[in-house]
Design an enzyme around this catalytic site. Structure first.
Site, PDB file in Angstrom:
ATOM      1  CD  GLU A  72     -15.690 -13.437  27.685  1.00 51.97           C
ATOM      2  OE1 GLU A  72     -15.202 -14.501  28.114  1.00 51.97           O
ATOM      3  OE2 GLU A  72     -15.023 -12.572  27.111  1.00 51.97           O
ATOM      4  CG  ASP A  83     -11.404 -22.691  28.635  1.00 52.08           C
ATOM      5  OD1 ASP A  83     -11.129 -21.485  28.743  1.00 52.08           O
ATOM      6  OD2 ASP A  83     -12.410 -23.119  28.037  1.00 52.08           O
TER       7      ASP A  83
END
Lengths: 291, 442
Positions: A72, A83
């Site tokens: 990823e 995040d």
């Protein structure tokens, strides 16, 4: 003027696509090979351009040999609201060193010249993509050798057209499924999904705490499996070999992000690769140890 | 004009023109590609897909939050239609907040500019000193109704944080306020006030350490605490239904203004002027007048050190459409789609986005948006203090400055209503430093 809920509307208008157009994709081939070997995949998340372009390219090139089955690659955004601090800082470092979306695509293109087997999935937020041009981005990503996309802030309610265009280009749209996702929402999420399903392990941002809830996940993963033929990856908060192994026993893939990004920031590329090797070994031993 | 304006957004949370053929005002959309053509072209088979560029608003959030926001929407629509909820809200607005706020004829400001009559809608006289409590109270009552015990909020100038801390205390709910470290420094009195009210203040150091980063952190908190927490967004932005919900709770400003002016002057205003950061006091003032084509709506953005300097917070005048904090709207951003720092002397306008309904009103031409600099806002603060004995917030002073310019160019038969959204006590440090530097050094 009471407005019907988005969820209701969505289930009315979206029809599941029963046939994945990407049956012969790198992702499908990789998962098939792993299944044959009875092993879960190690999915490693790194931020493109972190800490700087050359170190990032070096890391990307060496991840497969260290045991990453799928990569990823984060596309930085100034305001990554889903995040945690580790990945936000990684984005800030990359940005400070001149990383752009165009450079990220170029990294993938270069990687593909040496490695035509390891799937690469781009993960990020919509705004930089829209700024780049959605169609232009999808086209460039497909040409560069990207295999799939994880778009954190594009829910299926707004994502049908983009998913269709991505599919036409052979790009998988990997759906995120959260602990809060009610069973009634799953069909709509899965209808737009290809490649694999990304099951968020717990309610929180990336990297926010150690994970010891593999047991709780077990039944949730069963339910997912019943509704979808896609492999299921589990991520958010996997920080060590023990947790990775526990998840490898119940899921098709284990995603490690923040821990790797933190190791890279603290100790450099070689240390990040060392952690990758440790995690890969834990995952390889996971199912053997059980049987 | 068509009454469809007031029923926006559509069922997907998008602010889009609802009438085929264009906006009811008959004016052309400026951004045809992004705004009208795709929507009006009507590709009925495309489900929800092309909505990325269909309008402003929407619900661009992480999957963890999607179900939760759906619950809030359902609970809000239910509460909205419940007379008991409305009665409780109304009672607290009257007895606790102090509504209705006066619509005050600013006689000396009017004389000074020598043109149009200037009226001030005195939101500064609300409990806690700004319009923010209208929304904080409404959402906190909704949170209580949903059984949520913990309120979280982001705050820039601190006025929204103070309002949420206040209603949390009143309703017996927990309260955590996220505030940029930069803002904590320049808004100390409000920080101390929130603590006194029992709120926990979490300094945000990430990014630029201002309002947008506080919003990022609040969203992260929410994702991690979905079970017991209600996020009270302070402006008409964020994922649907927030822009609509906050607008509805603020709409009392315009509803009262309309009644008050009709009662005392027997007429509607000619022009409404309000400052726009996220734009909640402006939407609150405008909403009741959207269908009155003769009423001109003017939003005033923060031009900071000047639009040409690049150091400003004028998303509509100096930004472009994009997606941030769950909605599609105008944003300050660079060529790579990274969000740019906003700058304004007033912390409350220091935000790189704007509510999606303002983006819609801007493109449709129903409202116009101008920008006023730091220095001009300071000038208005001084003038309003000396002529009216009213210390306005730096945010509100942006609207005051522009209203003065408008008034000077208009005749005495014209009526301008300015939303005096808050009082300026919180800004005394900044104001003293700029207007009375000798005092600041002493």
């Amino acid at each position: 003027m009471s407005a019907p809920s988005l969820t209701t509307e969505m289930s009315k208008t979206d029809t599941p696509n029963p046939v994945s157009p990407n049956a012969d994709s790198r992702l499908a081939r990789r998962f098939a090979a792993l299944k044959a070997a009875d092993r879960a995949a190690l999915v490693t998340y790194v931020m493109a351009g972190d800490p700087d372009p050359s170190a990032s390219r070096d890391l990307l090139a060496r991840l497969p040999a260290a045991g990453a089955d799928i990569i990823e690659l984060g596309m930085l955004f100034s305001d990554p609201m889903a995040d945690g601090v580790a990945i936000q800082r990684a984005g800030q470092r990359a940005l400070a060193n001149g990383q752009t979306l165009a450079l990220t695509l170029e990294m993938v293109r270069d990687f593909r010249q040496r490695d035509d087997d390891t799937p690469i999935v781009l993960m990020g937020y919509l705004n930089p993509l829209q700024r780049f041009g959605e169609d232009r981005f999808l086209q460039a990503a497909a040409e560069a050798g990207v295999d799939g996309l994880i778009l954190v802030d594009l829910p299926p309610e707004h994502g049908a057209a983009m998913t269709a265009r991505a599919r036409d280009l052979g790009l998988a749209r990997i759906p995120l499924v959260a602990p809060t996702t009610p069973p009634g929402r799953l069909p709509a999420l899965l209808a737009q999904g290809d490649g694999f399903v990304y099951r968020i392990a717990f309610n929180g941002v990336t990297g926010s705490r150690r994970l010891d809830i593999a047991a709780e996940l077990d039944s949730a993963l069963d339910a997912l499996k019943r509704q979808s033929p896609l492999p299921v990856a589990v991520g958010f908060g996997v920080r060590d070999g023990g947790t990775a192994a526990a998840i490898a026993r119940i899921a098709d893939a284990v995603v490690v992000g923040s821990a790797l990004v933190e190791r890279l920031a603290a100790a450099g590329v070689d240390a990040a690769l060392e952690l990758t090797r440790e995690l890969a070994e834990s995952i390889q031993g996971a199912r053997r140890g059980e049987s | 004009m068509n009454s469809t304006l007031k029923t926006l957004p559509d069922h997907n949370g998008f602010f889009v023109p609802a009438v085929p053929g264009g906006h009811p005002s008959g004016r052309r959309c400026r951004d045809v590609k992004n705004f009208s053509r795709k929507f009006l072209g009507g590709s009925p088979g495309d489900g929800h897909g092309t909505q990325l560029n269909r309008g402003y608003g929407g619900r661009y959030v992480a999957e963890t939050l999607m179900p939760l926001i759906g619950e809030i929407e359902a609970a809000y629509d239910d509460a909205r239609a419940d007379p008991a909820f409305q009665a409780r809200l109304h009672e607290l607005q009257r007895d606790y907040v102090g509504r209705a706020t006066p619509l005050y004829f600013a006689e000396r400001l009017t004389e000074h500019f020598g043109g149009a009559q200037i009226y001030l809608k005195r939101e500064d006289l609300n409990h806690t000193g700004a319009h923010k409590i209208n929304n904080a109270l409404g959402q906190a009552l909704l949170a209580q109704r949903m059984g949520r015990q913990r309120l979280i909020a982001e705050t820039g100038a601190g006025m929204h944080g103070v309002a949420v801390a206040t209603v949390a205390a009143r309703l017996g709910l927990g309260c955590v306020v996220y505030m940029g470290a930069t803002d904590i420094e320049r808004q100390q009195p409000n920080v101390q006030r929130m603590r006194l009210l029992g709120a926990e203040i979490v300094p945000v150091h990430s990014g630029t350490a201002t309002l947008k980063d506080a919003m990022n952190e609040a969203l992260r908190d929410w994702v991690a605490n979905v079970d017991d927490t209600f996020y009270i967004i302070g402006t008409v932005a964020g994922p649907a239904p927030y822009p609509r919900m906050v607008r509805d709770f603020q709409a009392v400003i315009g509803v009262e203004t309309r009644e008050q002016l009709l009662a005392t002057q027997g007429r509607l205003p000619d022009t409404l002027v309000a400052c726009v950061g996220g734009g909640s006091n402006a939407m609150g003032l405008f909403h009741a007048f959207l269908d009155d084509a003769a009423v001109t709506l003017v939003g005033v953005e923060a031009a900071g050190e000047g639009l040409e300097s690049g150091r400003h917070a004028a998303s509509l005048n100096g930004g472009e459409p994009g997606i941030l904090h769950g909605n599609r709207t105008y944003l300050l951003q660079d060529g790579d789609g990274q969000i740019r720092d906003a700058h304004s002397i007033s912390a409350g306008l220091d935000y790189p986005g704007v509510g999606p309904e303002h983006a819609y009103l801007h493109d449709s031409g129903r409202a116009s948006y101008v920008a006023v600099t730091d220095d001009e806002a300071l000038e208005a603060v001084g003038l309003c203090c000396r002529l009216e004995g009213i210390l306005p917030a730096l945010e509100s002073a942006h609207a005051l400055y522009h209203a003065g310019q408008l008034a000077a160019a208009q005749g005495p038969d014209q009526v301008i209503v300015v939303c005096l959204s808050g009082r300026g006590d919180k800004d005394m440090d900044t104001i003293t430093r700029h207007l009375m530097p000798e005092e600041a050094q002493a």
